[in-house]
Write a protein that holds these residues in place. Structure first.
Motif, PDB file in Angstrom:
ATOM      1  N   UNK A   1     -39.765 -31.723  -0.533  1.00 16.94           N
ATOM      2  CA  UNK A   1     -40.159 -32.041  -1.906  1.00 16.94           C
ATOM      3  C   UNK A   1     -39.396 -33.260  -2.409  1.00 16.94           C
ATOM      4  N   UNK A   2     -39.862 -33.818  -3.531  1.00 16.54           N
ATOM      5  CA  UNK A   2     -39.140 -34.909  -4.183  1.00 16.54           C
ATOM      6  C   UNK A   2     -37.832 -34.365  -4.752  1.00 16.54           C
ATOM      7  N   UNK A   3     -36.733 -35.040  -4.441  1.00 17.98           N
ATOM      8  CA  UNK A   3     -35.416 -34.536  -4.831  1.00 17.98           C
ATOM      9  C   UNK A   3     -34.978 -35.119  -6.175  1.00 17.98           C
ATOM     10  N   UNK A   4     -34.202 -34.339  -6.916  1.00 21.54           N
ATOM     11  CA  UNK A   4     -33.674 -34.802  -8.200  1.00 21.54           C
ATOM     12  C   UNK A   4     -32.570 -35.836  -7.968  1.00 21.54           C
ATOM     13  N   UNK A   5     -32.187 -36.537  -9.042  1.00 22.79           N
ATOM     14  CA  UNK A   5     -31.096 -37.518  -8.960  1.00 22.79           C
ATOM     15  C   UNK A   5     -29.794 -36.838  -8.546  1.00 22.79           C
ATOM     16  N   UNK A   6     -29.573 -35.635  -9.058  1.00 18.86           N
ATOM     17  CA  UNK A   6     -28.381 -34.867  -8.693  1.00 18.86           C
ATOM     18  C   UNK A   6     -28.361 -34.586  -7.193  1.00 18.86           C
ATOM     19  N   UNK A   7     -29.500 -34.202  -6.643  1.00 21.29           N
ATOM     20  CA  UNK A   7     -29.595 -33.912  -5.209  1.00 21.29           C
ATOM     21  C   UNK A   7     -29.372 -35.173  -4.380  1.00 21.29           C
ATOM     22  N   UNK A   8     -29.961 -36.288  -4.789  1.00 21.41           N
ATOM     23  CA  UNK A   8     -29.799 -37.538  -4.060  1.00 21.41           C
ATOM     24  C   UNK A   8     -28.346 -37.990  -4.056  1.00 21.41           C
ATOM     25  N   UNK A   9     -27.671 -37.843  -5.193  1.00 22.15           N
ATOM     26  CA  UNK A   9     -26.244 -38.189  -5.254  1.00 22.15           C
ATOM     27  C   UNK A   9     -25.441 -37.306  -4.313  1.00 22.15           C
ATOM     28  N   UNK A  10     -25.790 -36.035  -4.278  1.00 19.42           N
ATOM     29  CA  UNK A  10     -25.100 -35.113  -3.374  1.00 19.42           C
ATOM     30  C   UNK A  10     -25.297 -35.483  -1.920  1.00 19.42           C
ATOM     31  N   UNK A  11     -26.519 -35.844  -1.551  1.00 15.05           N
ATOM     32  CA  UNK A  11     -26.795 -36.244  -0.169  1.00 15.05           C
ATOM     33  C   UNK A  11     -25.994 -37.496   0.191  1.00 15.05           C
ATOM     34  N   UNK A  12     -25.900 -38.446  -0.754  1.00 16.79           N
ATOM     35  CA  UNK A  12     -25.116 -39.656  -0.516  1.00 16.79           C
ATOM     36  C   UNK A  12     -23.636 -39.333  -0.332  1.00 16.79           C
ATOM     37  N   UNK A  13     -23.115 -38.433  -1.146  1.00 22.02           N
ATOM     38  CA  UNK A  13     -21.716 -38.007  -0.994  1.00 22.02           C
ATOM     39  C   UNK A  13     -21.480 -37.359   0.364  1.00 22.02           C
ATOM     40  N   UNK A  14     -22.443 -36.575   0.810  1.00 23.60           N
ATOM     41  CA  UNK A  14     -22.305 -35.858   2.086  1.00 23.60           C
ATOM     42  C   UNK A  14     -22.330 -36.797   3.286  1.00 23.60           C
ATOM     43  N   UNK A  15     -22.927 -37.970   3.126  1.00 23.03           N
ATOM     44  CA  UNK A  15     -22.946 -38.936   4.220  1.00 23.03           C
ATOM     45  C   UNK A  15     -21.716 -39.841   4.205  1.00 23.03           C
ATOM     46  N   UNK A  16     -21.107 -40.024   3.051  1.00 25.81           N
ATOM     47  CA  UNK A  16     -20.062 -41.040   2.912  1.00 25.81           C
ATOM     48  C   UNK A  16     -18.694 -40.462   2.535  1.00 25.81           C
ATOM     49  N   UNK A  17     -18.487 -40.193   1.279  1.00 22.30           N
ATOM     50  CA  UNK A  17     -17.150 -39.868   0.771  1.00 22.30           C
ATOM     51  C   UNK A  17     -16.578 -38.591   1.365  1.00 22.30           C
ATOM     52  N   UNK A  18     -17.395 -37.543   1.440  1.00 24.48           N
ATOM     53  CA  UNK A  18     -16.868 -36.253   1.907  1.00 24.48           C
ATOM     54  C   UNK A  18     -16.423 -36.321   3.371  1.00 24.48           C
ATOM     55  N   UNK A  19     -17.268 -36.781   4.307  1.00 26.41           N
ATOM     56  CA  UNK A  19     -16.762 -36.912   5.683  1.00 26.41           C
ATOM     57  C   UNK A  19     -15.676 -37.975   5.807  1.00 26.41           C
ATOM     58  N   UNK A  20     -15.745 -39.034   4.985  1.00 27.87           N
ATOM     59  CA  UNK A  20     -14.718 -40.068   5.028  1.00 27.87           C
ATOM     60  C   UNK A  20     -13.344 -39.518   4.713  1.00 27.87           C
ATOM     61  N   UNK A  21     -13.266 -38.538   3.829  1.00 30.49           N
ATOM     62  CA  UNK A  21     -11.992 -37.911   3.496  1.00 30.49           C
ATOM     63  C   UNK A  21     -11.379 -37.229   4.719  1.00 30.49           C
ATOM     64  N   UNK A  22     -12.199 -36.547   5.501  1.00 26.61           N
ATOM     65  CA  UNK A  22     -11.701 -35.875   6.699  1.00 26.61           C
ATOM     66  C   UNK A  22     -11.176 -36.889   7.719  1.00 26.61           C
ATOM     67  N   UNK A  23     -11.862 -38.021   7.861  1.00 29.46           N
ATOM     68  CA  UNK A  23     -11.399 -39.046   8.796  1.00 29.46           C
ATOM     69  C   UNK A  23     -10.082 -39.671   8.317  1.00 29.46           C
ATOM     70  N   UNK A  24      -9.949 -39.878   7.010  1.00 27.23           N
ATOM     71  CA  UNK A  24      -8.716 -40.439   6.474  1.00 27.23           C
ATOM     72  C   UNK A  24      -7.540 -39.502   6.747  1.00 27.23           C
ATOM     73  N   UNK A  25      -7.747 -38.201   6.556  1.00 25.81           N
ATOM     74  CA  UNK A  25      -6.699 -37.218   6.850  1.00 25.81           C
ATOM     75  C   UNK A  25      -6.355 -37.210   8.338  1.00 25.81           C
ATOM     76  N   UNK A  26      -7.373 -37.399   9.188  1.00 34.31           N
ATOM     77  CA  UNK A  26      -7.151 -37.491  10.624  1.00 34.31           C
ATOM     78  C   UNK A  26      -6.243 -38.671  10.948  1.00 34.31           C
TER      79      UNK A  26
END
Length: 461
Positions: A397-422
């Motif tokens: 389905x067409x995703x809301x702006x909130x959902x799209x922002x969440x998907x973007x976070x899941x591709x970038x900032x959230x995994x990036x945090x784990x790599x930085x800690x590594x």
């Protein structure tokens, strides 16, 4: 047994073929298993995440047991090599079943997913544990190990590119309008290729270093393993890196389709472009580590991934396909600079533990790293399911702006945090090439000083 620790190019290629086979399943699980389950098989994201996490509890038992099994039994082909031959066909069949989607009720579908996914997990363990241990008996030359792992990671990435780029296209061509049928046929073909690659690895390589068997009780091995501070660093690094890697890979299809406004073909191009960058990274890593400290490269590259991830989140807007490709390719290049270093470091950490405690733990050490990799993947899958649910994702389905922002976070900032800690964690790792050569020379006095000193002072390296 051959005395030479030098490996021919032909044998390195054969060794790499084994990882290509292993990555038939890894590519599927990392890049489109989550999307396949939610958007094609029709499972709820939270249920998929729970399945991925449950499979890791099975790994908690199967991985160490497989490591112990390789220690206990030795055939005329060696300790690790026979599994590439004997389990190749069951492994391929497991991949085929993984993408078989019977038209059941929802609950029956969920049961089918659990049965086939857990079976695939067990077959993966049967092949992967011997494979990651195999480098320790191919050669004991650290530079040859690094080179062989460079080949291995290169061929693994080739497998990832081919599978991710071609399977969605083949599924469309062969499915006759049915995505489920198309994916089954496409992955069935890939499973046949995987069987052939495992057999190629079996016939072109051999065990030339005598494996030192851990005759100690399992409890004693665990106790010795947790005393190996450098193995613990690698285990933590494996966990953090895999969570970041799998979380980003698992959401890449969603990002390309929903955030960038593409289709499955674009998602395949987006994901495979990142993997292609990783292939170049394998070559670059081998070149850089000949001129620069491999441990510093490991640490700083992962912290840089965190920085690039934040940049990508703020720079790329929905539908901005060109910039997303550029930054994702850059991100994928930097993130895999560490890979050949990591896989060659495990055997060195085993030797370090032997020097520190006077006792060697090998099978459980490799099995433990594999478990950390799978646990990281399971945690990432579980997080992906929870986060998609939290961000109100609706399949197809067409995703809301909130959902799209969440998907973007899941591709970038959230995994990036784990790599930085590594990257921060790897500052506690001390086994450089010079240090390892010293261990192999048996300089007991200096080695003991370094074990008790720099291990507590990461800045010493």
């Amino acid at each position: 047994m051959q005395n030479s620790n030098k490996l021919s190019v032909f044998e390195k290629v054969g060794f790499g073929a084994g990882d290509m086979a292993v990555n038939v399943m890894i590519a599927a699980m990392f890049y489109f298993m989550q999307y396949f389950y939610t958007d094609i098989f029709g499972l709820k994201p939270a249920h998929v995440g729970t399945l991925f996490l449950a499979a890791r509890f099975v790994d908690a038992f199967s991985d160490p047991l497989m490591g112990l099994l390789t220690d206990k039994f030795k055939s005329r082909y060696g300790r690790f090599r026979p599994y590439f031959l004997y389990l190749s066909i069951p492994y391929g069949f497991a991949v085929f079943l993984l993408f078989t989607t019977p038209d059941f009720s929802y609950n029956a579908k969920l049961v089918w997913a659990y049965v086939t996914y857990l079976f695939a997990t067990l077959m993966f363990t049967g092949v992967a544990i011997p494979y990651i241990s195999y480098i320790g008996v191919l050669t004991n030359d650290p530079q040859e190990r690094l080179s062989a792992n460079g080949y291995r990671m290169f061929f693994a990435k080739i497998a990832n590119v081919v599978i991710v780029a071609s399977v969605p296209v083949l599924a469309q061509l062969w499915g006759d309008g049915s995505s489920a049928k198309g994916y089954q046929l496409a992955m069935g073909f890939m499973s046949l290729v995987g069987v052939g690659l495992l057999m190629l690895c079996f016939f072109t390589t051999r065990e030339r270093v005598e494996h030192v068997v851990d005759r100690k009780p399992l409890r004693e091995q665990f106790q010795l393993l947790v005393k190996n501070d450098q193995w613990l660093v690698l285990a933590g690094a494996c966990m953090l890196g895999t969570i970041g890697y799998a979380l980003r890979g698992g959401v890449a299809f969603y990002y390309a389709i929903y955030y960038l406004g593409g289709n499955e073909a674009l998602a395949a191009q987006f994901t495979s472009a990142g993997i292609a960058a990783s292939i170049v990274s394998m070559v670059a890593s081998t070149w850089i580590t000949k001129r620069f400290c491999k441990i510093k490269l490991f640490s700083w590259s992962q912290m840089l991934v965190g920085v690039i991830s934040v940049l990508m989140f703020f720079a790329v807007s929905p539908g901005d396909i060109a910039l997303a490709f550029v930054l994702y390719i850059l991100l994928s290049f930097v993130v895999d600079l560490h890979a050949p270093v990591f896989w060659s470091a495990i055997a060195e950490a085993v030797d370090y533990g032997h020097t520190k405690t006077g006792k060697r733990v090998s099978g459980l050490a490799f099995g433990g790293i594999s478990f950390c990799q799978k646990a990281g993947s399971g945690i990432a899958g579980f997080l992906t399911g929870l986060l998609l649910t939290y961000f109100n994702y609706q399949a197809g389905e067409t995703q809301s702006e909130f959902t799209l922002t969440g998907i973007a976070l899941m591709l970038t900032v959230i995994p990036g945090l784990f790599h930085f800690l590594l990257g921060l964690l790897m500052k506690k790792y001390i086994i450089t090439d010079d240090y390892y050569h010293q261990l192999k020379r048996g300089d007991a006095t200096q080695a003991t000083d370094e074990i008790e000193g720099p291990a507590l002072n990461p800045s010493a390296t």
